[in-house]
Design a protein around this motif. Structure first.
Motif, short mmCIF file in Angstrom:
data_model
loop_
_atom_site.label_atom_id
_atom_site.label_comp_id
_atom_site.label_asym_id
_atom_site.label_seq_id
_atom_site.Cartn_x
_atom_site.Cartn_y
_atom_site.Cartn_z
N PRO A 116 102.85 99.98 -23.61
CA PRO A 116 103.01 98.58 -23.15
C PRO A 116 103.71 98.50 -21.81
O PRO A 116 104.91 98.27 -21.72
N LEU A 117 102.93 98.65 -20.73
CA LEU A 117 103.48 98.72 -19.39
C LEU A 117 104.26 97.46 -19.03
O LEU A 117 105.40 97.51 -18.55
N PHE A 118 103.67 96.29 -19.30
CA PHE A 118 104.31 95.05 -18.85
C PHE A 118 105.53 94.73 -19.69
O PHE A 118 106.51 94.19 -19.17
N VAL A 131 109.57 102.42 -9.44
CA VAL A 131 108.75 103.57 -9.84
C VAL A 131 107.56 103.09 -10.65
O VAL A 131 106.41 103.50 -10.43
N LEU A 132 107.79 102.17 -11.59
CA LEU A 132 106.70 101.68 -12.43
C LEU A 132 105.65 100.95 -11.62
O LEU A 132 104.44 101.11 -11.87
N SER A 133 106.10 100.15 -10.62
CA SER A 133 105.08 99.40 -9.89
C SER A 133 104.34 100.32 -8.92
O SER A 133 103.15 100.09 -8.66
N LEU A 134 105.01 101.38 -8.44
CA LEU A 134 104.27 102.37 -7.65
C LEU A 134 103.23 103.05 -8.51
O LEU A 134 102.08 103.28 -8.08
N PHE A 166 91.97 100.67 -13.18
CA PHE A 166 93.04 100.53 -14.16
C PHE A 166 93.48 99.08 -14.12
O PHE A 166 94.10 98.63 -13.17
N ALA A 167 93.09 98.33 -15.12
CA ALA A 167 93.47 96.91 -15.13
C ALA A 167 94.07 96.57 -16.48
O ALA A 167 93.43 96.00 -17.35
N PRO A 168 95.32 96.98 -16.70
CA PRO A 168 95.92 96.73 -18.00
C PRO A 168 96.23 95.25 -18.19
O PRO A 168 96.45 94.53 -17.22
#
Lengths: 467, 468
Positions: free
Chosen positions: A3-5, A40-43, A54-56
């Protein structure tokens, strides 16, 4: 799938809670680590969007009784703006406070604002959009009110009354959208907006446009910005100009992409945006405080961004996103440098600041490069953005839409004057009160790197934007 | 006759209310403060639990032709009992004569529960009177100087009672039992009599609920009341009046719903504006909050004016939201008042004296101003969307503009709280801290995740409308 977001939004939320519960004692450390993690995550998000499709997207049930879900997704615009916001936030948290004043409070408020920024750029539901919008406004209100300079109370009130007016308009627009489409999902509304009756579309457009133009800001709703920027602390100015004004710009992109009636108003908004840019460019010529000059340059830039959004074609829209990216990092750099100059020399008035070049080469060259970047010198990110915007406006509105280029010329002329009169002038140099610290240099280096990276490799961002 | 086990929750409910009254009756004869406090608190907790259980079971039962236990009343039984518990704890922690407080507290609670569980207009009438008279005396017991506030409340309440009695007398020809049941739509003269009765009932309940133009007593009474009584007046008495209003309007006058917008749109708009404009110029924080609670009553009225199921649901949600916000905020304000911190200027530097109280006060005020993700925002979102759904866009717009105006005076306090530094620390008393913690939990947690409360309010509103 991971769950990235939820993680992107959870990190500042947890850090904020920890910071509040410990009374702000670890505010600085928590804000630096949290913004670093988000960067880091947004990079990672940007890299995976660049290298693959990649379109989560994640959806969490929220108020099922009203059909409101919390949906987060990586749209091309949001990936780019999230990247910009996370870079600016990290630089702000790391190096925006050379005086080391009230670091706990500042860190806690940065975390609150980080929560708002990462939320607003990834939210695909207007309910969540509104929640994060108001969190951001409150965070920056406190940032001005508690950490600013002597006139901060008045400035923070002015900021708040304008922004809360904007949020009331936004709230009303959202209620109208909910009433007419029975949904607050941005994707759903975009797909079904043509079925909204025209008078309602006009009302929605008007209320949302007023909300976003207050935030951006455009003339005549810009009066909060110069005072807020001048009175805010360095960190406050960086976040205000770098990220908060982009809330409005991002909202404009959503609005113009959402409602078909935007086509009918595009010319009007383009004219309003150009006028706003000219107005701010001429007011800029009267300023003697470097921070105020940069604050007015924000209004100029936002006018040009609005021109890009108004074109409603691919060049203009991409240009607007690119300009928000470039303006975010550039303006953050300029405010950071001016803040550190003030810390080093105790002065930021054009007629009094002398000998910066001999006192601190790093700061002086960073300021000069920042001015280059603002005026769109090739190889900086703003160059790409301006090219795209004016190509778009040429296509949409014809030759007269190139007039706003002169605002950049006027602004550039005055900024070069500032460099000549102040930064490079070494008659009666001011003594160095405090040398700039390593953290400040790292922050400046990071923002400079971003400016050139986005300027030299525009195809990376363009590919992300093309999806 | 064997005892039916399924009647147990009803017995617990009735028994607990009876225990509260009993504790009240012996309070002046028996000196054990702690025993009486424990008994009354336990009984209130039992009321909350029994109401919750009955709510879940969805039962709809009439007792003695005057009480009805159904989801709507269960929900408000829970709310009123839990708020009474907070007030009871604060009164126990305060310095005044707790036994004297308790001797009236039981009768006030009895009146409130009578209104909430009423199935008869007479029960509502008597309940409101018991509540009002007991409250007026509760204001005086701590000190003589509160007498002005008490008399104001008593006089206003008496006028309201007379109007109420007249209004239900008008209904007598159509419903001799004066039960809380729908009066059918009537032709000709009957229609006008019913309409007159409707307007009079709305007017009389407007006194207690603080609806424009019958709300001028509110700031004086709130300001002149002892610390633990202001949360009770604003958080409970007012909400009980709203419960009475909603149940009478939507049950008894269920066939006259088309009249509601006519009457209540203007009232709700005027109430919001009146409260907000006068709050702008207040310097005393308690008075400011009193005016702000008037404007909040205006927001609650939006849902009644809309007169749809969604509107009632929104009003119920907002009643819950405001009850907890105002109890929390007034608890802190009253605690500060007892330390002689009264005006906005006095609040300067509060953050350095007690950061927990400052943060809580900030959150309560942000919530009242309708800032997400706190509970006040959810309530306003529900109310204004319900108005928009019913085609009352101007009302929704007016509400939005009003919450923009209200921001100014809330921020005046918040900005003052965080302005200066103060050496001398202040400690929250335990009883105030408990109330604030409960209220904060509701404001923040339910604000972030409002779904459970919205569905409770939805079920309650549906059960109410099912009676027509």
């Amino acid at each position: 799938m991971f769950p990235l977001f939820a993680i992107i939004i959870g990190i500042p939320a947890v850090a904020l809670l920890a910071s509040v519960l410990t009374g702000g004692r670890f505010g600085k450390r928590l804000s630096i680590s949290s913004t670093l993690a988000t960067m880091v995550l947004s990079l990672y998000l940007a890299a995976s969007t660049f290298f693959g499709n990649f379109a989560p997207s994640e959806t969490y049930g929220y108020i099922s009784a009203l059909g409101i879900n919390l949906k987060f997704a990586a749209t091309p615009f949001s990936v780019v703006l999230l990247l910009m916001a996370s870079i600016v936030l990290f630089a702000t948290a790391l190096s925006g406070n050379p005086e080391a004043e009230k670091e706990g409070t500042a860190g806690t408020l940065i975390l609150l604002f980080q929560l708002a920024a990462v939320g607003i750029f990834t939210a695909r539901n207007l309910f969540a959009f509104f929640i994060f919008w108001d969190i951001g406004v409150i965070a920056l209100f406190f940032m001005i009110n508690r950490l600013g300079s002597s006139n901060r109370k008045k400035a923070s009130y002015k900021f708040l009354m304008y922004e809360i007016f904007a949020s009331a308009m936004l709230f009303f627009g959202i209620i109208l959208l909910y009433m007419t489409t029975h949904s607050l999902d941005i994707g759903y509304i975009t797909a079904n907006a043509s079925s909204i009756p025209l008078p309602y579309q006009a009302a929605i457009f008007l209320s949302l446009f007023v909300a976003f133009m207050t935030n951006m800001p455009l003339f005549p709703m810009h009066a909060w910005l110069p005072d807020a920027h001048t009175e805010a602390s360095t960190q406050g100015s960086m976040l205000l100009s770098g990220v908060l004004t982009k809330f409005g710009g991002f909202g404009m992109l959503l609005l113009f992409g959402m409602l078909p009636i935007a086509h009918a108003y595009a010319l009007d908004t383009a004219v309003a945006a150009s006028f706003s840019a000219f107005y701010a460019a001429f007011l800029l010529l009267k300023q003697t405080d470097i921070k105020r000059v940069i604050a007015y340059s924000t209004i100029v830039e936002m006018g040009i961004i609005m021109l890009g959004v108004s074109t409603l074609n691919q060049f203009g829209t991409f240009g607007a996103v690119y300009a928000m990216l470039s303006h975010g990092v550039t303006i953050a750099l300029l405010f950071l440098v001016v803040g550190v100059l003030h810390y080093v020399f105790g002065e930021r008035d054009i007629s009094k600041l002398r000998g910066a070049l001999s006192g601190s080469k790093t700061l002086s060259y960073a300021f000069i490069i920042g001015v280059f970047a603002t005026t769109g010198i090739p190889l900086t990110a703003t160059f790409v953005a301006d090219i795209l915007i004016f190509l778009g406006s040429l296509g949409a509105f014809g030759i007269y839409s190139l007039l706003p280029i002169f605002t950049i010329a006027v602004m550039g002329w005055y900024l070069y004057l500032v460099i000549d009169r102040s930064i490079m002038n070494s008659k009666n140099p001011l003594p160095v009160l405090n040398p700039p610290g390593l953290k400040q240099k790292i922050g400046i280096a990071l923002l400079l790197l971003a400016i050139f990276a986005f300027g030299v490799f525009p195809f990376v961002i363009i590919k992300i934007l093309k999806g | 006759m064997a005892y039916d086990i399924s009647a147990l929750p009803y017995s617990i409910l009735a028994g607990s209310i009876f225990i509260i009254v009993l504790v009240s009756a012996v309070a002046k004869l028996y000196n054990g403060r702690k025993v009486l406090f424990a008994l009354s608190s336990a009984a209130l907790i039992a009321v909350v639990l029994a109401s919750y259980f009955l709510f879940l079971s969805g039962s709809n039962t009439v007792f003695l032709n005057i009480f009805r236990v159904y989801p709507f009343s269960d929900l408000f039984g829970m709310l009123i009992a839990s708020l009474l518990l907070l007030v009871n704890i604060q009164a126990f922690g305060a310095s005044g004569d707790y036994n004297a407080f308790l001797s009236l507290f039981g009768f006030a609670s009895l009146g409130m529960f009578a209104v909430v569980f009423a199935s008869s207009l007479l029960a509502i009438f008597l309940g409101i009177e018991a509540m009002m008279i007991a409250t007026a005396f509760m204001i005086i017991i701590e000190h003589r100087h509160h007498v002005e506030a008490a008399i104001k409340l008593f006089l206003m309440g008496s006028v309201a009672a007379a109007v109420f009695a007249f209004a239900i007398a008008l209904l007598l020809p159509y419903d001799p039992a004066l039960s809380l049941a729908a009066i059918p739509g009537l032709p000709g003269a009957g229609k006008y009599l019913i309409s007159l009765s409707l307007f009079l009932i709305a007017a009389s309940l407007s006194f207690e609920a603080g609806i424009f133009p019958f709300n001028l007593w509110i700031p004086d009474v709130y300001e002149g009341s002892p610390g633990y009584m202001t949360p009770m007046l604003a958080g409970i008495n007012k909400k009980v009046a709203f419960v009475a209003m909603i149940s009478i309007l939507f049950i008894t006058f269920g066939y006259y719903v088309h009249l509601f917008p006519l009457l209540f749109v203007a009232l709700s708009a005027a109430t919001m504006l009146f409260g907000n404009l006068l709050a702008l110029v207040q310097d005393n924080v308690k008075r400011m909050l009193a005016y702000s609670s008037i404007s909040q009553a205006g927001y609650i009225m939006v849902g009644i004016a809309v007169a749809t199921q969604y509107g009632i649901e929104s009003s119920i949600f907002q009643i819950f939201a405001h009850a907890f916000m105002v109890v929390g905020a007034f608890s802190i304000v009253a605690w500060l008042e007892s330390r002689n911190i009264k005006t906005v200027g006095d609040y300067a530097g509060l953050a350095s004296r007690n950061w927990i109280a400052s943060l809580s006060l900030t959150l309560f005020m942000l919530s009242m101003a309708g800032i997400p993700p706190l509970i006040g925002f959810d309530g306003k979102f529900l109310l204004f969307t319900s108005a928009a759904y019913a085609g009352m866009l101007p009302l929704a717009f007016f509400g939005v503009i009003n919450s923009f105006i209200s921001m100014y005076y809330y921020w005046k306090v918040i900005s003052s709280v965080y302005s200066e530094r103060h050496k001398e620390k202040l400690r929250l008393t335990r009883s105030v801290a408990f109330s604030v913690a409960v209220a904060l939990f509701m404001v923040v947690i339910v604000g972030i995740y409002p779904q459970p409360l919205i569905s409770l309010a939805g079920e309650a509103s549906r059960s109410l409308l099912a009676l027509v």
